[in-house]
Every structure is written in C-alpha cells, then in structure tokens.
Design a protein around this motif. Structure first.
Motif, PDB file in Angstrom:
ATOM      1  N   PRO A 178       0.045   0.225  -1.419  1.00 20.29           N
ATOM      2  CA  PRO A 178       0.417   0.273   0.006  1.00 20.29           C
ATOM      3  C   PRO A 178       1.929   0.247   0.243  1.00 20.29           C
ATOM      4  O   PRO A 178       2.404   0.772   1.256  1.00 20.29           O
ATOM      5  N   LEU A 179       2.681  -0.343  -0.673  1.00 21.56           N
ATOM      6  CA  LEU A 179       4.127  -0.400  -0.498  1.00 21.56           C
ATOM      7  C   LEU A 179       4.770   0.988  -0.532  1.00 21.56           C
ATOM      8  O   LEU A 179       5.896   1.168  -0.076  1.00 21.56           O
ATOM      9  N   SER A 180       4.050   1.962  -1.057  1.00 22.82           N
ATOM     10  CA  SER A 180       4.596   3.319  -1.146  1.00 22.82           C
ATOM     11  C   SER A 180       4.801   3.941   0.222  1.00 22.82           C
ATOM     12  O   SER A 180       5.523   4.935   0.359  1.00 22.82           O
ATOM     13  N   ARG A 181       4.184   3.361   1.247  1.00 21.34           N
ATOM     14  CA  ARG A 181       4.303   3.908   2.598  1.00 21.34           C
ATOM     15  C   ARG A 181       5.405   3.237   3.405  1.00 21.34           C
ATOM     16  O   ARG A 181       5.597   3.556   4.583  1.00 21.34           O
ATOM     17  N   ARG A 182       6.124   2.306   2.792  1.00 17.21           N
ATOM     18  CA  ARG A 182       7.244   1.650   3.462  1.00 17.21           C
ATOM     19  C   ARG A 182       8.454   2.576   3.517  1.00 17.21           C
ATOM     20  O   ARG A 182       8.642   3.435   2.647  1.00 17.21           O
ATOM     21  N   GLU A 183       9.276   2.414   4.545  1.00 13.27           N
ATOM     22  CA  GLU A 183      10.517   3.173   4.638  1.00 13.27           C
ATOM     23  C   GLU A 183      11.622   2.522   3.811  1.00 13.27           C
ATOM     24  O   GLU A 183      12.513   3.206   3.297  1.00 13.27           O
ATOM     25  N   LEU A 184      11.542   1.192   3.703  1.00 15.05           N
ATOM     26  CA  LEU A 184      12.498   0.426   2.912  1.00 15.05           C
ATOM     27  C   LEU A 184      11.756  -0.703   2.213  1.00 15.05           C
ATOM     28  O   LEU A 184      10.745  -1.205   2.715  1.00 15.05           O
ATOM     29  N   LEU A 185      12.271  -1.096   1.071  1.00 18.01           N
ATOM     30  CA  LEU A 185      11.704  -2.234   0.356  1.00 18.01           C
ATOM     31  C   LEU A 185      12.755  -3.323   0.211  1.00 18.01           C
ATOM     32  O   LEU A 185      13.918  -3.039  -0.106  1.00 18.01           O
ATOM     33  N   THR A 186      12.330  -4.564   0.447  1.00 23.93           N
ATOM     34  CA  THR A 186      13.195  -5.701   0.166  1.00 23.93           C
ATOM     35  C   THR A 186      12.770  -6.316  -1.161  1.00 23.93           C
ATOM     36  O   THR A 186      11.670  -6.048  -1.658  1.00 23.93           O
ATOM     37  N   ILE A 187      13.596  -7.144  -1.720  1.00 27.83           N
ATOM     38  CA  ILE A 187      13.230  -7.847  -2.943  1.00 27.83           C
ATOM     39  C   ILE A 187      12.026  -8.749  -2.677  1.00 27.83           C
ATOM     40  O   ILE A 187      11.129  -8.871  -3.518  1.00 27.83           O
ATOM     41  N   GLU A 188      11.960  -9.328  -1.495  1.00 26.78           N
ATOM     42  CA  GLU A 188      10.823 -10.199  -1.156  1.00 26.78           C
ATOM     43  C   GLU A 188       9.510  -9.423  -1.168  1.00 26.78           C
ATOM     44  O   GLU A 188       8.457  -9.975  -1.501  1.00 26.78           O
ATOM     45  N   ASP A 189       9.548  -8.128  -0.846  1.00 24.59           N
ATOM     46  CA  ASP A 189       8.339  -7.307  -0.871  1.00 24.59           C
ATOM     47  C   ASP A 189       7.751  -7.201  -2.274  1.00 24.59           C
ATOM     48  O   ASP A 189       6.560  -6.896  -2.437  1.00 24.59           O
ATOM     49  N   LEU A 190       8.586  -7.447  -3.278  1.00 22.85           N
ATOM     50  CA  LEU A 190       8.146  -7.289  -4.667  1.00 22.85           C
ATOM     51  C   LEU A 190       7.526  -8.562  -5.236  1.00 22.85           C
ATOM     52  O   LEU A 190       7.072  -8.564  -6.380  1.00 22.85           O
TER      53      LEU A 190
END
Length: 299
Positions: A178-190
């Motif tokens: 699902p993270l592939s649909r984000r426009e930006l990723l934060t380190i916390e997202d990981l």
C-alpha cells in the motif's frame, strides 16, 4: 658514444668517402673526421681503413655498422611509438567504473570517447566507490567515476576531481505494498516494514542509519546489499522496500515496481577523479577534458 656519432659513422660506411658523407650530413669534412676519430678512441679499436680518396671498414667496423643500424632503427621505431602514444593512437587507459555505471550512462561517456580514439586499449575496473578511490590513490588505475562528497575528495590533495552529475534517492516499493501509492514517504512510514539496506560500506547506508536513529527506531533489515539488480528483484517480489537513485529508479520502474520520493531528500553526487600528477599525460589529460565537456543531456 652518442646517437649522432652512430648516424655519422653509418653515412661514412654507406658512401665509403668522408668528404661525400660530410656533404650529405651538412657538416665540414674535418668535423666529421674528428667525430669518427673520437669514436674509435672511445671504442679503442679502428673502425675504418683510410685510403687517399676513400675508406673501407675494418672487421670491427662492419660489425659496428651492423649493430649501429639496428640501434638507429630501434630508436626510430621507439620514437614513432612514443609519437603514437602522444597522438592517442596507442596506450592503455585504466578507468574505474561504478557498478551502476550502465544505469546512469557512464558507459556512454567511455563509448563516445572511444569513437575518437579507437586505437587506445581500454581497461575497466568495476567496483564500489570506496574501493575505486583506494585503487586510484594506490596508482593501480588512472581515473575513476565514484560517488562521494566534495569534502571527502578535498581531503586528498593529490586528487583532481569534477562533478559529473547530481541525483537523489527514492524508495523502491512493490506495487503490492500500500505504501507504493503514497506521494511521499517519511522514515516513520517505514517502521515495521522489511528494509533492504545498502551495504554497510556505502556512504548512503550511513546517512540512512542516521535517519532511522533520529526517528527513534531500528529498521527491520531483510538483507544488506548495494547490488542494483538484486534490490530490484527483491522489491518487485515484495520481500521488502529498497532504495535507488532517481536516475536508476526511472530505468527500473515497471508495473511491479513503484518509485516513491522520500520526504527527507538525500542527494547523491557522482564525481570523476584522477591524480593531479597524471594531468600532463596525453591520454589522461584528453579523457579528463572530454568528461569535463561532456553534455549532461547525454547522461
């Protein structure tokens, strides 16, 4: 014994006449005679049998002429060879190349240069930036492309370097995640995700470690590798999230692999470096100038 003396003697041996030989050599007859006498004194053996109007070679003179001719021919061949090196028609160019060279078109630079100088022998050493820098400093390669920082390269006073291209890192994620649909990723997202970390020796790895430390957690590491193809395969199969430079990511992006920018932009710079002491050598000077003037639009 001087090369000029060998040439003088060979002309005398050919004409069998010192006066004619002197005229052919554009020097005076007494001067030529003295040169031959000095040569005989140095060798401590007569080379000529002098007659009233001509000369003949002694047995030693015949042997001397034979070997002198070989020496002169060898010297002329050597001079021609050095001229070919100077014109970049001969010689070997040892270049350090990054594993990712093909993805960021560094091979294109070498290909275009080789079109100008096809007679050169090209040797590539393909490795990581740290290893390539060490090989350059150890004089086992002539020049190298490598990833680094200006401060890192400036610390080595013997280096000449120039920036080739800037790039930045992005996350490579399977389209099943699902993270592939984000426009930006934060380190916390990981947090909680399986991460394909770069090799511990890479500069990018150290920067990632710092980001995770600031975020207050340790990543769940699937494996550690900077091998682009392996990272690509693992991310497409949804084993984990990896990282590429934007340039490489664009080349690898597919229906199974999404590229998502990081909120914290991490830049990467590729440099070309050589040793200052080599810049006077024709092939290194030529290649360095070629890289300096190479259009960024071709990369």
């Amino acid at each position: 014994m001087q090369t000029q003396q060998l040439r003088y003697f060979l002309e005398v041996a050919k004409t069998k006449n010192i006066t004619i030989a002197a005229r052919n050599l554009y020097i005076s007859q007494p001067s030529l005679s003295q040169q031959i006498i000095n040569l005989e004194k140095e060798l401590e053996i007569p080379l000529l049998i002098r007659h009233s109007k001509s000369v003949a070679l002694t047995d030693a003179g015949e042997q001397f002429a034979l070997h002198a001719m070989r020496i002169i021919n060898s010297m002329e061949q050597l001079s021609e060879l050095m001229q070919r090196h100077n014109l970049l028609e001969e010689g070997t160019l040892r270049i350090g190349m990054l594993f990712i060279g093909g993805y960021v078109n560094l091979f294109q630079i070498l290909k275009d240069y080789r079109l100008h100088y096809p007679g050169m022998d090209y040797r590539l050493t393909i490795d990581g930036s740290a290893a390539l820098l060490n090989q350059l400093l150890n004089r086992s390669i002539h020049a190298s492309f490598l990833i680094g920082s200006e401060n890192q390269l400036k610390a080595h006073e013997e280096l000449y370097y120039q920036k080739v291209m800037d790039d930045y890192y992005v996350a490579a994620i399977s389209t099943q995640n699902p993270l592939s649909r984000r426009e930006l990723l934060t380190i916390e997202d990981l947090r909680g995700e399986s991460i394909i970390m770069p090799a511990p020796s890479s500069a990018f790895r150290r920067r990632l470690d710092q980001l995770f430390a600031r975020a207050g957690f340790e990543p769940r590491i699937l494996c550690e590798t900077s091998q682009t193809d392996l990272v690509s395969q693992l991310t497409q199969q949804n084993f984990g999230i990896g990282f590429f430079s934007c340039t490489i990511a664009r080349a690898l992006q597919s229906r199974d692999l999404a590229v998502v920018p990081l909120e914290q932009t991490l830049y990467r710079t590729i440099y070309y470096a050589t040793l200052k002491e080599l810049l006077d050598y024709p092939s290194i000077r030529s290649f360095t100038e070629f890289v300096k003037d190479y259009p960024l639009s071709h990369l």
